[in-house]
Design a protein around this motif. Structure first.
Motif, short mmCIF file in Angstrom:
data_model
loop_
_atom_site.label_atom_id
_atom_site.label_comp_id
_atom_site.label_asym_id
_atom_site.label_seq_id
_atom_site.Cartn_x
_atom_site.Cartn_y
_atom_site.Cartn_z
N ASN A 185 -4.35 -4.47 0.76
CA ASN A 185 -3.09 -3.71 0.71
C ASN A 185 -2.93 -2.93 -0.58
O ASN A 185 -2.29 -1.89 -0.61
CB ASN A 185 -1.91 -4.68 0.82
N GLY A 186 -3.50 -3.46 -1.66
CA GLY A 186 -3.25 -2.89 -2.97
C GLY A 186 -4.09 -1.68 -3.33
O GLY A 186 -3.95 -1.13 -4.42
N MET A 187 -4.92 -1.22 -2.42
CA MET A 187 -5.78 -0.07 -2.73
C MET A 187 -4.95 1.21 -2.83
O MET A 187 -4.14 1.51 -1.95
CB MET A 187 -6.83 0.08 -1.63
N SER A 188 -5.16 1.97 -3.89
CA SER A 188 -4.41 3.22 -4.04
C SER A 188 -5.36 4.41 -3.97
O SER A 188 -6.58 4.27 -4.11
CB SER A 188 -3.69 3.23 -5.39
N ALA A 189 -4.78 5.59 -3.78
CA ALA A 189 -5.60 6.81 -3.67
C ALA A 189 -6.36 7.07 -4.97
O ALA A 189 -7.55 7.42 -4.95
CB ALA A 189 -4.71 7.99 -3.33
N LYS A 227 0.81 2.42 -5.09
CA LYS A 227 0.16 2.15 -3.81
C LYS A 227 0.76 3.01 -2.70
O LYS A 227 1.93 3.37 -2.78
CB LYS A 227 0.33 0.67 -3.42
N PRO A 228 -0.02 3.28 -1.64
CA PRO A 228 0.56 4.01 -0.50
C PRO A 228 1.47 3.08 0.30
O PRO A 228 1.48 1.88 0.09
CB PRO A 228 -0.67 4.41 0.32
N ALA A 229 2.22 3.66 1.24
CA ALA A 229 3.12 2.86 2.07
C ALA A 229 2.34 1.77 2.79
O ALA A 229 1.29 2.04 3.37
CB ALA A 229 3.81 3.77 3.07
N THR A 230 2.84 0.53 2.77
CA THR A 230 2.08 -0.58 3.34
C THR A 230 2.02 -0.52 4.86
O THR A 230 1.22 -1.21 5.46
CB THR A 230 2.68 -1.92 2.93
#
Lengths: 577, 73
Positions: free
Chosen positions: A485-489, A555-558
């Motif tokens: 879940n924690g991966m960001s762009a 982070k992006p929207a979960t």
């Protein structure tokens, strides 16, 4: 007729028809050989049959299924790198060369566990589109497209380099003829008319599988008397060891510490397995089935067929090594080395003298009574075809190997170029995308062909670099995006760019050094790692950058992960029931 | 009760299985090849034949997804 049969009967029947057809071709070629037609003529006969087969298969109408996707995926995963690399690496490095086989098969299994089925839950048309959707970033898509473009060009260059080897060693023609055959084959198979025929690639893949198995089984069984090549290792290894002892070879073929070493072998396995797990064209091939269940089925089929084919290849390499040393030890070796026939020159180099004549080598190095086996260095890329000559195989065997090689080259090239072209044109309407795909594929193939002709880099290095670059730049960002879940762009961007740059820099530094010329002594060597395993540094950098940058950025929207979590919950409850 | 032997950890077990199947034979190849009980190098045989077969077994052991069309697994 075949569509009316039940599925369990249909697949064996397709393979049976292919086996009968190949046996008929071999019989005809054998007859032509009896009539006095030479080896190049026989190979040309097989190549003509190959194009006839391609035209015929385009007219067939086999229904698409996970099994057919799996068969094609196994050939694409093997590619020219696997075909030439497994045989060449085992011949050159002995035991440690098996890392190529283990890496490719392990990569498909890793894809089955953590990548492809989960990717197919989201109906994305390509990996860049998936990352763009998951991380809500267009920049991620563009960077991934750029990395895919570079790795696809290298992958295609490896295939075209293999085609040029087939032309020079099989057809006895100029290498550029092989390049032209490869380019023409890819342009034909990526054309809009061919792409509408889903069964074409399946038929060609079945012929490649059956042809490869038939050739290896025939070679091993006639030379060792053992029907299964996988069981012929013992006797062949004994022959190699006995000949090495007799010749006073300083390198032991079966010694795991003599080639790459245990750590080097594990590093090569890691680069190949992580690269194969996220290789874009493999994922696209198995994911076209449309659902996680069908994707898993296609991957399982691909793994079984890849193992079936790939486990026979090392036995050919050991057979070649045994035959070479046996002939060398019995005195015939000194004769053929004195003459330095083309088949032998394709396999070994004497004192690194390249294309120097036998007399020059002898006078330069003082080999009046013949060469020592320790003066020879193996040329891995030439072993696949050289073995047919070493084992005194009939002409039709060379023709069959050429046909199988070209089928693998063309299928793998087509899969890779279509995957890249689809990713580039995924946002266009379907009819427009199909036309643009062909143009994109043609452009990429021409760039790859130019690279091969201009640089002359060999198939094994090109293939290994591709897997290293893909593993270092794509594995961590893609897998973390699928499962965390924690991966960001920004984390994905840092991981992709960092891993790619480190690996590419090390490949250039260890291959050419600071002056961009190989063999001048200024080549890099970090911890003694050769360029074909450059990915190990990039994988570590990519993993650290992806985690650290993601931890400190937005982070992006979960809710983008909801589809994965819902599917996992359904699967968990279903498994309990 | 969620345990490490339960279905929700099946994928993790598959990864561990894959690592064991690949790493152990490669690391043990040297002593196995040196073992004189067999007339051929057992370590090389394991890496060339048994590791790929082990990978097939791991692939078959990975939990199957449901097919939304047929509801089969």
């Amino acid at each position: 007729m075949s569509q009316k049969l039940p599925f369990t009967m249909r697949v064996p029947m397709q393979f049976g028809i292919a086996l009968v057809a190949i046996m008929v071709l071999c019989l005809i070629a054998s007859g032509l050989s009896q009539l006095g037609i030479g080896s190049p003529g026989i190979v040309i006969f097989f190549v003509i049959c190959l194009f006839g087969l391609a035209l015929l298969s385009a007219r067939m109408n086999l229904p698409p299924s996970p099994v057919s996707s799996g068969v094609v995926a196994s050939i694409e995963a093997l590619s020219a790198f696997g075909l030439f690399g497994i045989v060449g690496a085992v011949y050159a490095y002995g035991h440690d060369g098996l890392a190529v086989l283990v890496g490719l098969v392990g990569g498909l299994c890793l894809s089955l566990i953590v990548v492809a089925p989960r990717f197919s839950m989201i109906a994305s048309r390509s990996l860049p589109d998936f990352l763009c959707l998951r991380l809500t970033s267009e920049a991620v898509r563009f960077v991934m497209l750029a990395i895919m473009a570079v790795t696809t060009v290298l992958f295609l260059a490896a295939q075209i380099a293999a085609a040029s080897l087939i032309a020079s060693q099989g057809l006895g023609m100029a290498s550029v003829v092989g390049v032209l055959i490869g380019v023409f084959g890819v342009l034909f198979l990526t054309s809009p008319a061919w792409q509408q025929r889903t069964s074409g690639a399946t038929v060609l893949a079945i012929f490649a599988t059956v042809g490869g198995l038939f050739a290896t089984y025939w070679l091993i069984s006639t030379k060792t008397g053992i029907i299964l090549p996988q069981l012929g290792y013992g006797g062949l290894y004994r022959d190699v060891s006995a000949a090495e002892m007799q010749l006073g070879s300083v390198q032991s073929f079966a010694d795991p510490t003599a080639g790459l070493g245990t750590l080097g072998t594990l590093a090569l396995v890691a680069c190949l397995a992580l690269g194969a797990a996220v290789m874009p064209h493999s994922i696209m091939r198995v994911s076209t089935s449309g659902s996680p269940a069908k994707t898993e089925q296609a991957l399982r089929v691909a793994i079984v067929f890849l193992v079936l084919l790939a486990t026979t290849l090392p036995s050919i390499a050991v057979l070649g090594r045994a035959e070479f040393l046996k002939q060398f030890a019995s005195g015939e070796g000194s004769l053929f080395l004195r003459d330095l026939q083309s088949s032998v020159r394709a396999i070994v180099d004497v004192c690194g003298t390249g294309s120097a004549s036998a007399r020059e080598v002898c006078s330069t190095n003082g080999f009046e009574s013949g060469f020592s086996v320790n003066a020879l260095t193996a040329k891995p890329e030439g072993v696949f075809f050289g073995i047919a000559s070493l084992a005194n195989a009939p002409d039709w065997m060379l023709g069959l190997l050429s046909m199988v090689g070209l089928l693998v080259v063309i299928l793998a090239s087509t899969g890779a170029s279509i995957a890249l072209a689809s990713a580039f044109n995924s946002r266009l309407p379907k009819t427009e995308a199909r036309r643009r795909c062909w143009l994109t594929s043609a452009g990429v193939v021409f760039v790859a062909a130019t690279l091969v002709v201009a640089t002359g880099v060999d198939v094994i290095n090109l293939g290994a670099w591709t897997y290293s670059l893909v593993a270092a730049s794509l594995f961590c960002p893609v897998v973390l995006s699928l499962w965390w879940n924690g991966m960001s762009a920004k984390g994905a961007l840092a991981g992709m760019i960092g891993g790619f740059l480190v690996t590419a820099t090390y490949i250039a530094g260890s291959q050419w050094g600071g002056d961009f010329a190989s063999g001048t002594g200024d080549e890099w060597s970090w911890l003694g790692v050769p360029s074909m395993m450059a990915g190990v540094f990039g994988i570590i950098v990519s993993f650290i950058l992806s985690l650290v940058v993601s931890a400190f950025t937005e982070k992006p929207a979960t809710d983008r992960m909801t589809i994965f979590q819902e599917t996992d919950k359904t699967r968990f409850i279903a498994n309990l029931e | 009760m969620r345990t490490y032997l339960g279905p929700d950890f099946a994928r993790l077990r598959a990864i561990i299985g894959l690592l064991i199947v690949i790493i152990v034979p490669i690391v043990c190849a040297e002593p196995l090849n040196a073992w004189s009980f067999f007339a051929f190098p057992l370590g090389s045989f394991c890496v060339a034949v048994l590791v790929p077969l082990g990978i097939i077994l791991v692939a078959m052991a990975v939990p199957r997804s449901f097919d939304e069309e047929t509801f089969d697994r």
